[in-house]
Design an enzyme around this catalytic site. Sequence first.
Site, PDB file in Angstrom:
ATOM      1  N   LYS A  10     -18.685  49.437  59.966  1.00  0.00           N
ATOM      2  CA  LYS A  10     -17.747  49.863  60.794  1.00  0.00           C
ATOM      3  C   LYS A  10     -17.314  51.265  59.958  1.00  0.00           C
ATOM      4  CE  LYS A  10     -14.418  49.523  57.041  1.00  0.00           C
ATOM      5  NZ  LYS A  10     -13.787  50.477  56.353  1.00  0.00           N
ATOM      6  N   PRO A  95     -24.428  50.661  53.603  1.00  0.00           N
ATOM      7  CA  PRO A  95     -24.249  51.117  52.230  1.00  0.00           C
ATOM      8  C   PRO A  95     -23.584  50.291  51.172  1.00  0.00           C
ATOM      9  CG  PRO A  95     -23.791  52.860  53.865  1.00  0.00           C
ATOM     10  CD  PRO A  95     -24.135  51.753  54.940  1.00  0.00           C
ATOM     11  N   VAL A  96     -23.810  50.039  50.062  1.00  0.00           N
ATOM     12  CA  VAL A  96     -23.074  49.328  49.158  1.00  0.00           C
ATOM     13  C   VAL A  96     -21.749  50.164  48.659  1.00  0.00           C
ATOM     14  CG1 VAL A  96     -23.519  47.793  47.124  1.00  0.00           C
ATOM     15  CG2 VAL A  96     -25.148  47.677  48.910  1.00  0.00           C
ATOM     16  N   ALA A  97     -20.715  49.464  48.470  1.00  0.00           N
ATOM     17  CA  ALA A  97     -19.614  50.024  47.884  1.00  0.00           C
ATOM     18  C   ALA A  97     -19.500  51.309  48.680  1.00  0.00           C
ATOM     19  CB  ALA A  97     -19.742  50.327  46.489  1.00  0.00           C
ATOM     20  N   GLY A  98     -19.693  51.464  49.970  1.00  0.00           N
ATOM     21  CA  GLY A  98     -19.346  52.734  50.803  1.00  0.00           C
ATOM     22  C   GLY A  98     -18.358  53.096  51.687  1.00  0.00           C
ATOM     23  N   MET A 100     -17.968  51.103  54.164  1.00  0.00           N
ATOM     24  CA  MET A 100     -18.302  50.901  55.690  1.00  0.00           C
ATOM     25  C   MET A 100     -18.392  48.957  55.684  1.00  0.00           C
ATOM     26  SD  MET A 100     -21.109  53.632  56.428  1.00  0.00           S
ATOM     27  CE  MET A 100     -20.756  53.439  58.455  1.00  0.00           C
ATOM     28  N   ALA A 101     -17.681  48.494  55.069  1.00  0.00           N
ATOM     29  CA  ALA A 101     -17.420  46.951  54.999  1.00  0.00           C
ATOM     30  C   ALA A 101     -18.654  46.060  54.990  1.00  0.00           C
ATOM     31  CB  ALA A 101     -16.654  46.731  56.373  1.00  0.00           C
ATOM     32  N   GLY A 103     -19.870  44.457  52.576  1.00  0.00           N
ATOM     33  CA  GLY A 103     -20.073  43.182  51.828  1.00  0.00           C
ATOM     34  C   GLY A 103     -19.166  42.194  52.856  1.00  0.00           C
ATOM     35  N   ALA A 105     -19.407  42.390  56.242  1.00  0.00           N
ATOM     36  CA  ALA A 105     -20.170  42.126  57.195  1.00  0.00           C
ATOM     37  C   ALA A 105     -20.905  41.069  56.788  1.00  0.00           C
ATOM     38  CB  ALA A 105     -20.997  43.456  57.548  1.00  0.00           C
ATOM     39  N   ASP A 137     -11.208  42.843  55.938  1.00  0.00           N
ATOM     40  CA  ASP A 137     -12.112  43.509  56.806  1.00  0.00           C
ATOM     41  C   ASP A 137     -12.930  42.607  57.512  1.00  0.00           C
ATOM     42  OD1 ASP A 137     -11.229  45.921  56.452  1.00  0.00           O
ATOM     43  OD2 ASP A 137     -12.525  46.742  55.178  1.00  0.00           O
TER      44      ASP A 137
END
Length: 297
Positions: A10, A95-98, A100-101, A103, A105, A137
């Site tokens: 997201k 992306p991890v820890a980016g 963009m949700a 985790g 997702a 999220d």
Amino acid sequence: MSVTVRVPAKVNVQLAVGAARADGFHDLANVFLAVGLHDEVTVTPADELRITCEGPDAHQVPLDRTNLAARAAIALAGRRGIEPDVHIHIAKDIPVAGGMAGGSADGAGALLACNTLWGAGASRAELLAICAELGSDVPFSLVGGAALGVGRGEQLTVLETGGTFPWVFAMAERGLSTPAVFREFDRLAQGREIPVPVASADLLEALAKGDVEGLAAAVSNDLQPAALSLFPELADTLDAGRGAGALAALVSGSGPTTAFLARDAESAEKVAQALRASGTCRAVRTAVGPVAGATAV
């Protein structure tokens, strides 16, 4: 048998943040747009709960019961009085820890996958309730498309969109902790009155009309000053994208991924090429939104 669910990233086209509440959360007016970067979550029967992960930055993903995918399986199993004995495999592309949700997702993807695998029969409303328990999220990761999230972001109203919007995403060299960004927001806000967060009427109208220029004029992120305070180098990435012709540039959620809205696919590719050449980020991706939420494949 196994079940695989595809679930999107997201971008927050608006993130209005209110003052800290007594429970430590903040009231939000959070306009989500699902975009075409996806994780795939596969669940398979197993002797015990186990998680594996592959893909970019997979080494940063926790493989224990703190993972939102594991917590989703445990939550649904607990409601059905069964053991969460599944192997959850996450193929990462978000992306991890980016910001963009990713985790979230994975949590939504695992929940839908387990519901299907077990024949648990959870309704959409029950799945959304579990999602809300897992994180702010997570419900949107299940729903996808475009939505306004209020409360702490988990209370969703689906929004109509009149078209798709081209985006470019620049991944930073390191991560940012969402709790740390909110703490910095609170620190920066000391001594001033914070308005009640509301969705922008202009932004909602632009989404409904598919008006990319109108959306570009209305995007906003109240967490951006806090993210830039903790990670000042992000300003260079934002400048590089603007200089390459992006209609709008902002930090995605709590960061550190930066998001650039382009006029069309050709413009998006020009922005992406300029960002790759700028030396201000470690990777660049293009995607369009909105796209569907968690979907069994």
